[in-house]
Design an enzyme around this catalytic site. Structure first.
Site, PDB file in Angstrom:
ATOM      1  N   LYS A  74      35.183  30.388  57.002  1.00 13.26           N
ATOM      2  CA  LYS A  74      35.485  30.230  58.427  1.00 13.26           C
ATOM      3  C   LYS A  74      36.583  31.205  58.881  1.00 13.26           C
ATOM      4  O   LYS A  74      37.603  31.347  58.211  1.00 13.26           O
ATOM      5  CB  LYS A  74      35.957  28.798  58.663  1.00 13.26           C
ATOM      6  CG  LYS A  74      36.409  28.478  60.077  1.00 13.26           C
ATOM      7  CD  LYS A  74      36.710  27.000  60.190  1.00 13.26           C
ATOM      8  CE  LYS A  74      37.226  26.615  61.564  1.00 13.26           C
ATOM      9  NZ  LYS A  74      37.329  25.155  61.737  1.00 13.26           N
ATOM     10  N   ASP A  90      27.980  25.551  62.668  1.00 15.73           N
ATOM     11  CA  ASP A  90      28.632  26.387  63.690  1.00 15.73           C
ATOM     12  C   ASP A  90      29.428  27.545  63.108  1.00 15.73           C
ATOM     13  O   ASP A  90      29.732  28.514  63.798  1.00 15.73           O
ATOM     14  CB  ASP A  90      29.530  25.538  64.600  1.00 15.73           C
ATOM     15  CG  ASP A  90      30.794  25.042  63.888  1.00 15.73           C
ATOM     16  OD1 ASP A  90      30.742  24.851  62.654  1.00 15.73           O
ATOM     17  OD2 ASP A  90      31.811  24.850  64.564  1.00 15.73           O
ATOM     18  N   ASN A  91      29.800  27.432  61.829  1.00 15.94           N
ATOM     19  CA  ASN A  91      30.531  28.516  61.149  1.00 15.94           C
ATOM     20  C   ASN A  91      30.666  28.129  59.679  1.00 15.94           C
ATOM     21  O   ASN A  91      30.305  27.008  59.281  1.00 15.94           O
ATOM     22  CB  ASN A  91      31.913  28.784  61.778  1.00 15.94           C
ATOM     23  CG  ASN A  91      32.770  27.560  61.918  1.00 15.94           C
ATOM     24  OD1 ASN A  91      32.971  27.040  63.007  1.00 15.94           O
ATOM     25  ND2 ASN A  91      33.281  27.047  60.820  1.00 15.94           N
ATOM     26  N   LYS A 137      30.084  16.565  69.161  1.00 18.89           N
ATOM     27  CA  LYS A 137      31.257  17.356  69.565  1.00 18.89           C
ATOM     28  C   LYS A 137      30.899  18.462  70.555  1.00 18.89           C
ATOM     29  O   LYS A 137      30.039  19.295  70.285  1.00 18.89           O
ATOM     30  CB  LYS A 137      31.858  17.967  68.296  1.00 18.89           C
ATOM     31  CG  LYS A 137      32.909  19.033  68.530  1.00 18.89           C
ATOM     32  CD  LYS A 137      33.425  19.538  67.196  1.00 18.89           C
ATOM     33  CE  LYS A 137      34.232  20.819  67.352  1.00 18.89           C
ATOM     34  NZ  LYS A 137      34.752  21.302  66.060  1.00 18.89           N
ATOM     35  N   SER A 181      37.544  19.129  68.472  1.00 17.58           N
ATOM     36  CA  SER A 181      37.539  18.865  67.036  1.00 17.58           C
ATOM     37  C   SER A 181      38.211  17.543  66.712  1.00 17.58           C
ATOM     38  O   SER A 181      39.107  17.089  67.430  1.00 17.58           O
ATOM     39  CB  SER A 181      38.256  19.987  66.291  1.00 17.58           C
ATOM     40  OG  SER A 181      37.560  21.193  66.467  1.00 17.58           O
ATOM     41  N   HIS A 217      33.786  18.893  59.381  1.00 17.53           N
ATOM     42  CA  HIS A 217      35.084  19.459  59.784  1.00 17.53           C
ATOM     43  C   HIS A 217      36.181  18.506  59.309  1.00 17.53           C
ATOM     44  O   HIS A 217      36.069  17.303  59.486  1.00 17.53           O
ATOM     45  CB  HIS A 217      35.091  19.601  61.311  1.00 17.53           C
ATOM     46  CG  HIS A 217      36.255  20.348  61.862  1.00 17.53           C
ATOM     47  ND1 HIS A 217      37.536  19.852  61.827  1.00 17.53           N
ATOM     48  CD2 HIS A 217      36.336  21.556  62.470  1.00 17.53           C
ATOM     49  CE1 HIS A 217      38.350  20.727  62.395  1.00 17.53           C
ATOM     50  NE2 HIS A 217      37.651  21.776  62.786  1.00 17.53           N
ATOM     51  N   HIS A 232      33.441  20.676  72.567  1.00 17.89           N
ATOM     52  CA  HIS A 232      34.391  21.763  72.285  1.00 17.89           C
ATOM     53  C   HIS A 232      34.200  23.010  73.151  1.00 17.89           C
ATOM     54  O   HIS A 232      34.403  24.142  72.695  1.00 17.89           O
ATOM     55  CB  HIS A 232      34.375  22.156  70.796  1.00 17.89           C
ATOM     56  CG  HIS A 232      35.737  22.610  70.337  1.00 17.89           C
ATOM     57  ND1 HIS A 232      36.008  23.013  69.051  1.00 17.89           N
ATOM     58  CD2 HIS A 232      36.909  22.731  71.024  1.00 17.89           C
ATOM     59  CE1 HIS A 232      37.279  23.362  68.957  1.00 17.89           C
ATOM     60  NE2 HIS A 232      37.842  23.197  70.131  1.00 17.89           N
ATOM     61  N   CYS A 265      34.587  27.443  65.860  1.00 13.67           N
ATOM     62  CA  CYS A 265      33.843  26.469  66.675  1.00 13.67           C
ATOM     63  C   CYS A 265      33.498  26.875  68.108  1.00 13.67           C
ATOM     64  O   CYS A 265      32.335  27.047  68.448  1.00 13.67           O
ATOM     65  CB  CYS A 265      34.625  25.167  66.748  1.00 13.67           C
ATOM     66  SG  CYS A 265      34.797  24.323  65.177  1.00 13.67           S
ATOM     67  N   ARG A 304      29.727  27.781  69.620  1.00 10.77           N
ATOM     68  CA  ARG A 304      28.983  26.800  70.424  1.00 10.77           C
ATOM     69  C   ARG A 304      28.613  27.377  71.794  1.00 10.77           C
ATOM     70  O   ARG A 304      27.513  27.141  72.309  1.00 10.77           O
ATOM     71  CB  ARG A 304      29.815  25.527  70.592  1.00 10.77           C
ATOM     72  CG  ARG A 304      29.883  24.727  69.333  1.00 10.77           C
ATOM     73  CD  ARG A 304      31.123  23.867  69.190  1.00 10.77           C
ATOM     74  NE  ARG A 304      31.318  23.593  67.781  1.00 10.77           N
ATOM     75  CZ  ARG A 304      30.811  22.529  67.142  1.00 10.77           C
ATOM     76  NH1 ARG A 304      30.164  21.604  67.817  1.00 10.77           N
ATOM     77  NH2 ARG A 304      30.982  22.382  65.846  1.00 10.77           N
ATOM     78  N   ASP A 351      29.375  20.951  61.524  1.00 11.80           N
ATOM     79  CA  ASP A 351      30.632  21.630  61.843  1.00 11.80           C
ATOM     80  C   ASP A 351      31.315  22.102  60.562  1.00 11.80           C
ATOM     81  O   ASP A 351      31.724  21.287  59.740  1.00 11.80           O
ATOM     82  CB  ASP A 351      31.540  20.653  62.605  1.00 11.80           C
ATOM     83  CG  ASP A 351      32.700  21.361  63.287  1.00 11.80           C
ATOM     84  OD1 ASP A 351      32.893  22.564  63.042  1.00 11.80           O
ATOM     85  OD2 ASP A 351      33.414  20.702  64.063  1.00 11.80           O
ATOM     86  N   ASP A 352      31.415  23.386  60.389  1.00  7.11           N
ATOM     87  CA  ASP A 352      32.082  23.989  59.217  1.00  7.11           C
ATOM     88  C   ASP A 352      31.302  23.787  57.921  1.00  7.11           C
ATOM     89  O   ASP A 352      31.878  23.865  56.832  1.00  7.11           O
ATOM     90  CB  ASP A 352      33.508  23.440  59.024  1.00  7.11           C
ATOM     91  CG  ASP A 352      34.472  23.858  60.135  1.00  7.11           C
ATOM     92  OD1 ASP A 352      34.015  24.457  61.130  1.00  7.11           O
ATOM     93  OD2 ASP A 352      35.678  23.585  60.002  1.00  7.11           O
TER      94      ASP A 352
END
Ligand code: MG
Length: 512
Positions: free
Chosen positions: A344, A323-324, A143, A168, A271, A145, A86, A90, A46-47
């Site tokens: 992001k 994811d980003n 996660k 998150s 994240h 989300h 996010c 996803r 994540d991130d």
């Protein structure tokens, strides 16, 4: 030579033995030659930024396990997620559709928040649903989300089981206005209060304590249509999350080692707020963020080791990606996009181009791939590998021939969306920007240039030099390509914005 007397029952027994031996041989051959339904493991950070791994050029973060997978498998240099944030990213991974096609996006609200009434639409044939049709066991550990209302939880959309966070790890603030209250402050023009709240939160991000966020850790399972959702812990002990996700993943692999499975492991890290277990604290050369990355690398190593120990590594395809891009607003608590621009939230490369490592001994031809690939394609590729019928009207393409044989990617183009708005478009080595904007919370503000800006990513991956005047034909060609893309995409209304309508309908007294 002595004749062995045979009886009908003995003949039947022998025939059965021959059939079993043949079956075992066929299964072994299928497994050894890389055919048959492979297990699919998607490790989704994540991130995590393009430049955060050793194999993607980070000078300090030690990621030996991921680097080994990159060396033994395919390390993709030009791999994208379908959104720079996010929830829509996803949604695209699990449906194979650009967010505007599925409705999993917002024009004003970029992600889903706690207590949203919407999420993954029932009409979507999700990746786990498609693989279940082929006999796969399916789990999400991490996660989600994509909505926290009961009917949109992952166990209602194809996952047999789920252990993880609904959203998150920085939602559910304690002692701070919640999301709806923030929206109200903005709507009422109480901007100083809003800014004070944001500033106070930043201090908490940079010195995080578990008690600042009352985020729940859930376990969910549905059997014969009866679902049980349990809160395991609240607030979730975030320093333990990576370790716990890993233990749950190993247990799932152990339980399902004799049948094909889909394991989707969307880590909550890195994240912000970033947490790591004691074993990894202050160990890296890269500070707290480096510790977090090194714990993720440990987790990946533990999973691959288990596949090998069980002898199912040659029956498994592993993908590690993010994811980003990095949340630059979080300063040194965020990662790095390396040589790419921004992070992001943007449609610059740093927002959407992410590390992507595919690994599968005997299934993935080792090489560095600089063809275009996207998270949208993971859906189509997984379905093809599992022998599932394709889903109509998706945007993903089947990359299995690139993975297996190193052939050219079927993907020539990619559309970059932010907040449901097509802002840039890549075709081959060129990328055309129609709208420019910096990462969340950072300049520049949204700008529509008089003429579109063109970058040649092959010589300018950092997007510094506008070459539109030098290549007018390329600009015209990409604009035509954008028209074609738009004509082929029927947009759904933005699901995430439904919350605004709900807020507007509330009595004013609830607004603060
Ligand atoms: Mg993210």
């Amino acid at each position: 030579m002595t004749d062995v007397p045979t009886t009908p029952s003995r003949q039947r027994w022998m025939a059965a033995m021959v059939a079993l031996t043949l079956l075992a041989f066929l299964c072994q051959s299928a497994s050894a030659s890389g055919t048959g339904k492979p297990n699919i493991i998607i490790l989704f950070a994540d991130d995590l930024g393009y430049g955060d791994l050793g194999s993607y050029g980070h000078p300090y973060n030690r990621t030996p396990n991921l680097d080994q997978l990159a060396a033994e498998g395919q390390r993709w240099t030009d791999f994208y997620v379908a959104a720079p944030v996010c929830s829509p990213s996803r949604g695209a991974l699990l449906t194979g559709k650009y967010p505007t096609r599925s409705g999993l996006y917002g024009r004003q609200i970029n992600v889903l928040f706690p207590n949203d009434s919407v999420g993954m639409p029932a009409a979507e044939r999700t990746l786990p649903e498609a693989l279940k049709e082929q006999g796969y066991a399916t789990a999400i550990i991490g996660k989600w989300h994509l909505g926290d209302a009961p009917d949109v939880l992952p166990t209602r959309h194809g996952f047999d089981e789920w252990y993880g966070l609904p959203y998150s790890n920085d939602m559910d603030w304690v002692g701070e206005p919640d999301f709806d209250a923030m929206v109200a402050l903005r709507a009422q023009g109480r901007l100083q209060e809003l800014q004070a709240s944001v500033d106070g939160r930043l201090a908490k991000y940079f010195d995080p304590k578990v008690d600042y966020w009352n985020v729940p850790l859930l376990r969910s399972r549905c059997v014969d249509g009866r679902c049980e959702d349990t809160i395991v812990e609240r607030p979730a002990q975030q320093p333990e999350l990576t370790k716990r996700y890993t233990s749950e993943a190993l247990a799932f692999i152990d339980r399902n080692r004799r049948r094909p499975f889909l394991l989707y492991l969307p880590y909550s890290m890195p994240h912000t707020p970033i947490f790591r277990s004691d074993a990894f604290a202050r160990r890296s050369l890269g500070g707290r963020y480096g510790d977090v990355i090194e714990e993720l690398d440990w987790s990946v190593g533990a999973i691959v080791e288990r596949l090998k120990a069980l002898g199912i590594d040659r029956r498994t395809l592993v993908l590690f990606t993010s994811d980003n891009g990095p949340w630059r607003y979080m300063r040194e608590h965020a990662g790095s996009a390396g040589l790419l621009r921004d992070g992001k939230g943007t449609t610059f490369e740093g927002g959407q181009r992410v590390p992507a490592i595919f690994w599968g001994p005997g299934r993935v031809k080792p090489q560095v791939v600089s063809e275009l690939g996207t998270a949208l394609d993971v859906y189509a590729t997984a379905l093809a590998l599992a022998g599932a019928a394709p889903t109509p009207d998706i945007d993903g393409l089947d990359l299995s021939a690139v993975l297996r044989d190193g052939r050219a990617s079927p993907r020539a183009t990619f559309a970059y969306y932010r907040s449901g708005e097509l802002r840039a478009f890549r075709k081959g080595r060129f990328k055309l920007h129609l709208i420019l904007e910096g990462a969340y919370g950072l300049p520049p503000g949204r700008t529509v240039p008089e003429t579109p800006v063109l970058y040649d990513l092959s010589v300018d991956p950092g997007e510094q030099f506008d070459v539109a005047a030098r290549y007018p034909d390329v600009v015209t060609d990409i604009l035509r390509e954008i028209d074609r893309h738009r004509a082929g995409l029927v947009e759904q209304p933005p699901l995430f914005d439904q919350r605004l309508a709900r807020l507007a309908a509330r009595p004013a007294s609830e607004g603060g």
